[in-house]
Design a protein around this motif. Structure first.
Motif, mmCIF file in Angstrom:
data_model
loop_
_atom_site.group_PDB
_atom_site.id
_atom_site.type_symbol
_atom_site.label_atom_id
_atom_site.label_comp_id
_atom_site.label_asym_id
_atom_site.label_seq_id
_atom_site.Cartn_x
_atom_site.Cartn_y
_atom_site.Cartn_z
ATOM 1 N N LEU A 22 -10.312 72.889 55.686
ATOM 2 C CA LEU A 22 -9.681 73.422 56.890
ATOM 3 C C LEU A 22 -8.733 74.554 56.535
ATOM 4 C CD1 LEU A 22 -9.774 72.708 59.924
ATOM 5 C CD2 LEU A 22 -7.716 71.363 59.581
ATOM 6 N N LYS A 23 -7.996 74.403 55.442
ATOM 7 C CA LYS A 23 -7.069 75.448 54.995
ATOM 8 C C LYS A 23 -7.827 76.711 54.606
ATOM 9 C CE LYS A 23 -3.589 76.421 51.474
ATOM 10 N NZ LYS A 23 -2.886 75.902 50.250
ATOM 11 N N PHE A 81 -17.185 70.796 67.618
ATOM 12 C CA PHE A 81 -17.576 71.006 66.219
ATOM 13 C C PHE A 81 -19.088 70.911 66.043
ATOM 14 C CE2 PHE A 81 -18.371 68.783 62.085
ATOM 15 C CZ PHE A 81 -18.245 69.907 61.279
ATOM 16 N N ILE A 82 -19.704 69.873 66.612
ATOM 17 C CA ILE A 82 -21.164 69.706 66.495
ATOM 18 C C ILE A 82 -21.892 70.836 67.205
ATOM 19 C CG2 ILE A 82 -23.105 68.224 67.117
ATOM 20 C CD1 ILE A 82 -21.233 65.818 66.774
ATOM 21 N N GLY A 83 -21.424 71.196 68.404
ATOM 22 C CA GLY A 83 -22.071 72.281 69.145
ATOM 23 C C GLY A 83 -21.988 73.610 68.424
ATOM 24 N N PHE A 84 -20.833 73.919 67.838
ATOM 25 C CA PHE A 84 -20.686 75.191 67.114
ATOM 26 C C PHE A 84 -21.509 75.200 65.836
ATOM 27 C CE2 PHE A 84 -16.276 76.455 68.987
ATOM 28 C CZ PHE A 84 -16.898 76.665 70.206
ATOM 29 N N TYR A 108 -16.478 79.313 61.441
ATOM 30 C CA TYR A 108 -15.232 78.528 61.559
ATOM 31 C C TYR A 108 -15.389 77.368 62.551
ATOM 32 C CZ TYR A 108 -13.756 83.059 59.728
ATOM 33 O OH TYR A 108 -13.662 84.215 59.006
ATOM 34 N N ALA A 109 -16.520 76.686 62.493
ATOM 35 C CA ALA A 109 -16.806 75.617 63.457
ATOM 36 C C ALA A 109 -15.785 74.480 63.343
ATOM 37 C CB ALA A 109 -18.218 75.077 63.233
ATOM 38 N N LEU A 110 -15.461 74.067 62.094
ATOM 39 C CA LEU A 110 -14.517 72.961 61.920
ATOM 40 C C LEU A 110 -13.135 73.339 62.440
ATOM 41 C CD1 LEU A 110 -13.791 70.165 60.839
ATOM 42 C CD2 LEU A 110 -13.369 71.223 58.598
ATOM 43 N N LEU A 111 -12.669 74.527 62.103
ATOM 44 C CA LEU A 111 -11.336 74.966 62.539
ATOM 45 C C LEU A 111 -11.263 75.068 64.059
ATOM 46 C CD1 LEU A 111 -8.532 76.006 61.746
ATOM 47 C CD2 LEU A 111 -9.498 78.307 61.644
ATOM 48 N N VAL A 134 -11.156 71.527 65.539
ATOM 49 C CA VAL A 134 -9.821 70.928 65.426
ATOM 50 C C VAL A 134 -8.870 71.562 66.435
ATOM 51 C CG1 VAL A 134 -7.833 70.649 63.900
ATOM 52 C CG2 VAL A 134 -10.137 70.297 63.012
ATOM 53 N N LEU A 135 -8.974 72.887 66.605
ATOM 54 C CA LEU A 135 -8.134 73.571 67.590
ATOM 55 C C LEU A 135 -8.422 73.054 68.999
ATOM 56 C CD1 LEU A 135 -6.104 75.805 68.296
ATOM 57 C CD2 LEU A 135 -8.042 77.390 68.457
ATOM 58 N N ALA A 136 -9.695 72.859 69.321
ATOM 59 C CA ALA A 136 -10.056 72.317 70.643
ATOM 60 C C ALA A 136 -9.526 70.907 70.813
ATOM 61 C CB ALA A 136 -11.573 72.345 70.820
ATOM 62 N N MET A 137 -9.560 70.088 69.746
ATOM 63 C CA MET A 137 -9.052 68.723 69.832
ATOM 64 C C MET A 137 -7.547 68.718 70.079
ATOM 65 S SD MET A 137 -9.231 65.703 66.942
ATOM 66 C CE MET A 137 -8.153 66.635 65.839
#
Length: 396
Positions: free
Chosen positions: A110-111, A255-258, A265-268, A271-274
């Motif tokens: 993530l970093k 995350f899965i959709g992206f 940057y799907a994971l980032l 996490v931002l959406a969450m």
């Protein structure tokens, strides 16, 4: 026959003002205003209390949120005949394990994504401005746009200079207020360190805390206070547990959709959406903004795929997830939620946006119950007057 004396409340002027009830209300408002003015004049007396609250509120809020999230798990363990102390220890060990896994496995990745996005975002923004400029020059608004004499290259050249000036001012401000910054960081670290201890005692004695508070109150108001506390506990529990679960579901789906559509940057972004989905209505708008910028710069087809994914996520969340998890527990109209968020955000900033809705729910519970008590007392008073009036008619 001797005429009876006319009471003060029967005079025409008092009756014109609305009678003694209106006069008592005006006197009450005056006394409340006087009390507020006196407290404002001697506000320096309460400065130590303000400092105490400023240092205590944050860890208490964080521990309370964690308590409502972990309380169902604690109750399940107790149902399986696990002693409470051992159940709390098990919960803490599981939490430590999960946090360790996140730090070791997820946080480095993530970093890295965050570092790359920070480095690449100026280029994304530059390409976005160039694309918008080209679109406006070739659209039906081109004549109006050209009259503005807007130069994209000049803007692009000024952006690094403006960013440098902002950083210099920020560094200067931080340097001048270094004591305040250190104090804030120290308070934040102490709050984080204090949370586990507060959480332990909440899990251990949280169920007995309402009864302890009730024992401190006069007996005649204990039943009503118990009802208010029970409803408030229900509202807070439903909101915190429901909103956190809904936010986790949204982050996972994003995350899965992206990943499926190949978004960078799907994971980032997930996490931002969450995180932002904790704030109703306004959170998804904040979450979609960086993803939209990246999609626009990547290709129009990526923007279309992003719109499809985001629409599916919002439909699934609105039609299936939220109704099943949260239901209608808060009974708050969407327009009211937006007004509460805007007002709380203007007054208290980010904490106000996050805590505005549960705070409003608690205030609504209190006001509703106070109104019911007032209505019950008024109706009883009105019934007594009616009975007295009927008995007087029978005597006549």
């Amino acid at each position: 026959m001797q005429q009876g004396k006319t009471s003060f409340f029967s005079t025409r002027f008092i009756q014109f003002l609305g009678g003694k009830n209106t006069l008592f209300l005006l006197i009450l408002l005056f006394l409340i205003g006087l009390i507020i003015w006196i407290f404002d004049v001697v506000s320096f007396v309460f400065y130590p209390l303000q400092v105490l609250l400023a240092n205590v509120v944050l860890p208490v809020i964080l521990a309370t949120i964690a308590y409502y999230l972990l309380r169902p798990l604690l109750r399940k363990l107790i149902q399986f005949k696990v002693p409470k102390i051992w159940a709390i220890i098990i919960i803490f060990l599981v939490l430590i394990g999960l946090i360790t896994l996140l730090i070791v496995l997820v946080f480095p990745f993530l970093k890295a994504q965050l570092t790359n996005l920070v480095q690449d975002f100026p280029e994304y923004f530059k390409q976005l401005v160039i694309s918008i400029d080209a679109f406006l020059r070739n659209s039906i608004f081109s004549s109006y746009y050209l009259n503005l004499e807007f130069d994209v290259n000049t803007l692009m050249e000024r952006i690094p200079e403006d960013i440098g000036n902002i950083l210099q001012e920020t560094v200067g401000g931080v340097a001048s207020g270094i004591g305040r910054v250190i104090s804030t960081l120290t308070g934040l670290i102490l709050a984080i360190v204090t949370v586990p201890f507060i959480l332990f005692y909440l899990l251990k004695d949280g169920e007995r805390l309402p009864q302890y508070i009730l024992n401190l109150l006069p007996p005649r108001i204990r039943e009503d206070t118990h009802q208010v506390m029970k409803e408030a506990d229900k509202q807070i529990s439903a909101y915190i547990q429901g909103q956190i679960l809904v936010s986790m579901c949204i982050g996972t789906m994003v995350f899965i959709g992206f990943l499926i559509i190949g978004m960078d940057y799907a994971l980032l972004l997930g996490v931002l959406a969450m995180i932002t989905s904790v704030v109703p209505y306004l959170g998804p708008i904040i979450a979609i903004a960086p993803a939209a910028v990246i999609a626009i710069v990547t290709s129009p087809f990526m923007l279309a795929k992003l719109a499809i994914v985001w629409t599916i996520v919002q439909l699934v969340e609105g039609k299936f997830i939220s109704p099943q998890i949260m239901g209608k527990s808060l009974h708050i109209h969407p327009i009211t939620i937006i007004f509460v968020l805007l007002t709380a955000g203007s007054l208290f900033g980010v904490p106000g946006v996050i805590l505005g809705i549960p705070g409003y729910a608690l205030l609504k519970v209190l006001v509703t119950h106070m109104y019911m008590l007032f209505k019950r007392r008024y109706n009883r008073h009105e019934t007594t007057l009616n009975n007295h009036f009927e008995s007087s008619k029978l005597e006549d």
